[in-house]
Design a protein around this motif. Sequence first.
Motif, PDB file in Angstrom:
ATOM      1  N   PRO A   1       0.835  -1.214   0.000  1.00  0.00           N
ATOM      2  CA  PRO A   1       0.000   0.000   0.000  1.00  0.00           C
ATOM      3  C   PRO A   1       0.861   1.252   0.000  1.00  0.00           C
ATOM      4  CG  PRO A   1      -0.818  -1.592   1.593  1.00  0.00           C
ATOM      5  CD  PRO A   1       0.491  -2.123   1.103  1.00  0.00           C
TER       6      PRO A   1
ATOM      7  N   VAL B   1       0.512   4.756   3.248  1.00  0.00           N
ATOM      8  CA  VAL B   1       0.839   4.385   4.629  1.00  0.00           C
ATOM      9  C   VAL B   1       1.608   5.542   5.252  1.00  0.00           C
ATOM     10  CG1 VAL B   1       2.031   2.745   6.117  1.00  0.00           C
ATOM     11  CG2 VAL B   1       0.907   1.946   4.028  1.00  0.00           C
TER      12      VAL B   1
ATOM     13  N   SER C   1      -1.301  -6.989   6.303  1.00  0.00           N
ATOM     14  CA  SER C   1      -2.462  -6.812   5.434  1.00  0.00           C
ATOM     15  C   SER C   1      -3.230  -5.574   5.869  1.00  0.00           C
ATOM     16  CB  SER C   1      -3.373  -8.048   5.492  1.00  0.00           C
ATOM     17  OG  SER C   1      -3.848  -8.252   6.820  1.00  0.00           O
ATOM     18  N   VAL C   2      -4.133  -5.159   4.978  1.00  0.00           N
ATOM     19  CA  VAL C   2      -5.034  -4.047   5.262  1.00  0.00           C
ATOM     20  C   VAL C   2      -6.381  -4.643   5.660  1.00  0.00           C
ATOM     21  CG1 VAL C   2      -6.137  -1.983   4.329  1.00  0.00           C
ATOM     22  CG2 VAL C   2      -3.822  -2.591   3.609  1.00  0.00           C
ATOM     23  N   ASP C   3      -6.986  -4.117   6.744  1.00  0.00           N
ATOM     24  CA  ASP C   3      -8.252  -4.690   7.199  1.00  0.00           C
ATOM     25  C   ASP C   3      -9.353  -4.468   6.174  1.00  0.00           C
ATOM     26  OD1 ASP C   3      -8.819  -2.015   7.403  1.00  0.00           O
ATOM     27  OD2 ASP C   3      -8.846  -1.957   9.585  1.00  0.00           O
TER      28      ASP C   3
ATOM     29  N   GLY D   1     -10.360  -1.075   5.188  1.00  0.00           N
ATOM     30  CA  GLY D   1      -9.333  -0.273   4.536  1.00  0.00           C
ATOM     31  C   GLY D   1      -8.817   0.871   5.362  1.00  0.00           C
ATOM     32  N   THR D   2      -9.035   0.835   6.669  1.00  0.00           N
ATOM     33  CA  THR D   2      -8.620   1.940   7.541  1.00  0.00           C
ATOM     34  C   THR D   2      -7.449   1.593   8.447  1.00  0.00           C
ATOM     35  OG1 THR D   2     -10.237   1.261   9.219  1.00  0.00           O
ATOM     36  CG2 THR D   2     -10.952   2.876   7.570  1.00  0.00           C
TER      37      THR D   2
ATOM     38  N   LEU E   1      -3.779  -1.028   9.134  1.00  0.00           N
ATOM     39  CA  LEU E   1      -2.769  -1.994   8.721  1.00  0.00           C
ATOM     40  C   LEU E   1      -2.628  -3.032   9.830  1.00  0.00           C
ATOM     41  CD1 LEU E   1      -0.668  -2.518   6.422  1.00  0.00           C
ATOM     42  CD2 LEU E   1       1.016  -1.396   7.907  1.00  0.00           C
TER      43      LEU E   1
ATOM     44  N   ARG F   1      -2.742  -3.639  15.197  1.00  0.00           N
ATOM     45  CA  ARG F   1      -3.522  -2.908  14.193  1.00  0.00           C
ATOM     46  C   ARG F   1      -3.120  -1.456  14.264  1.00  0.00           C
ATOM     47  NH1 ARG F   1      -7.494   0.587  13.695  1.00  0.00           N
ATOM     48  NH2 ARG F   1      -8.832   0.515  11.823  1.00  0.00           N
TER      49      ARG F   1
ATOM     50  N   LEU G   1      -4.380   3.651   9.346  1.00  0.00           N
ATOM     51  CA  LEU G   1      -3.772   4.290   8.176  1.00  0.00           C
ATOM     52  C   LEU G   1      -4.037   5.781   8.120  1.00  0.00           C
ATOM     53  CD1 LEU G   1      -4.520   1.590   5.464  1.00  0.00           C
ATOM     54  CD2 LEU G   1      -2.358   2.063   6.626  1.00  0.00           C
TER      55      LEU G   1
END
Length: 455
Positions: free
Chosen positions: A327, A330, A363-365, A368-369, A371, A426, A429
């Motif tokens: 991504p 970041v 990974s991105v959750d 999408g908010t 990492l 977690r 981002l």
Amino acid sequence: MIQSPPAPLARARAFVVDVCTPAGPPVPLCGRSRRRWVRRLPYVIAWPFTALLLPLTAHNLAEAYGLGFGLALSLGIAQTVPLLIAVRRPLIAWAIAFTASLVAAVAALAEPVNGDWPWPWPPTAVIGLLLLMLAVGMRERRPTLVAVWLATGVSGAVLRGLVPERSSTNVWITLFVTGGILMLLAGALRERGDARRALAEQETISEAERARRTLLEERTRIARELHDVVAHHMSVITVQADSAPYRIEGLPEQAREEFGTIAATARESLTEMRRLLGVLRSEDASGAGAGGAERAPQPGVARIPQLVEATVRSGLPVELAMPDPVPDAVPQTVDLSAYRIVQEALSNVVRHAPGADTRVSVSVDEAGTGLVVLVVNTAAADRDAPPVETGGTGHGLIGMRERVRLVGGTLDTGPLDGGGFRVAARLPLAAEPGTEFPTETLTGTTGTEEDSRTA
């Protein structure tokens, strides 16, 4: 004008006051023990002996030594009831009982000898004084113990010298020698207990200081890395503000002045940040090697594959799962924190669970908010093989937690049921509502954690 006493007299008076002053607060004997039965033991001993010796002492003083009933009862109370006082104030209790014994010995001289009863100390008085001397040894300082011991011996010797025909050598010698032995043993045990408590307190203080130092070191390191990130953005702002009048045509004069003010403010902020960073680096980054390391580009998520590859070459089987491509959006603080968390987690596996199967996932959750960084290892491949390190200093988990807290994320660590360890973080981002840089002082946390990864 009042003249002060001579120095030797003043020192002697101070010594007497010190010897006659009870040591410490009136805490019950054995009151600091963790065991309940030990704390109650002085009461269990004092009450039965008081109930037993009081009637016997009064009866002996009245019948064997010829004292009147009222005087015998009063002296018996003064000799035995201090056993109850000795639970909290042994020195005062001994002084009362010893004085009563001297009064009883002197009063018995006015009466004719009745039988072959020992003098100056009746058997009941010897028992009571021995118990009180034992209590004194458990509480008081060495000079006080010596004073009590000498007072007992000297008073017995003086009374025997005044009335040799009535005195019993065995009685006062027994009290003098046995009392000294009891106080010596009790004093040695007390000093040993005090030393152990002091050592335990010092270990507790050292552990707290070690945890605080660990936290300060990690926060200082994070502050330096944060400077590198913020300084980059501030430099970009400065360049853009300086070049805006040349890149954009037709700017009004007010806009040009505004861009100049922005550039000046950014430069001033950079100067202050570099001055602060110089203070932070002054203690541990004075060498050329350290300075070179600080000037190196900070790693991020894109360099995690290189980190995993280096770990695999060291002999640890690691499986990596992360999106391709990495991504782009970041934030630099999140980018750096993700790399450091994976780095520390893999280092702990190498140290505490050599050869363990390890999986690294970035990974991105779903929303999408955030990492998500996950590092899971199984138990050590060879359970009999000793780990590289058997204990942890707490740097690893404390550093992870500080980094996650800095960016407003969450961290979950702990051992697995079947052996191994799990680190899950977690990192948002984007700045979440209510997320702020921590403002408490550096001394606000004293907790410690072990980063053990043994199966």
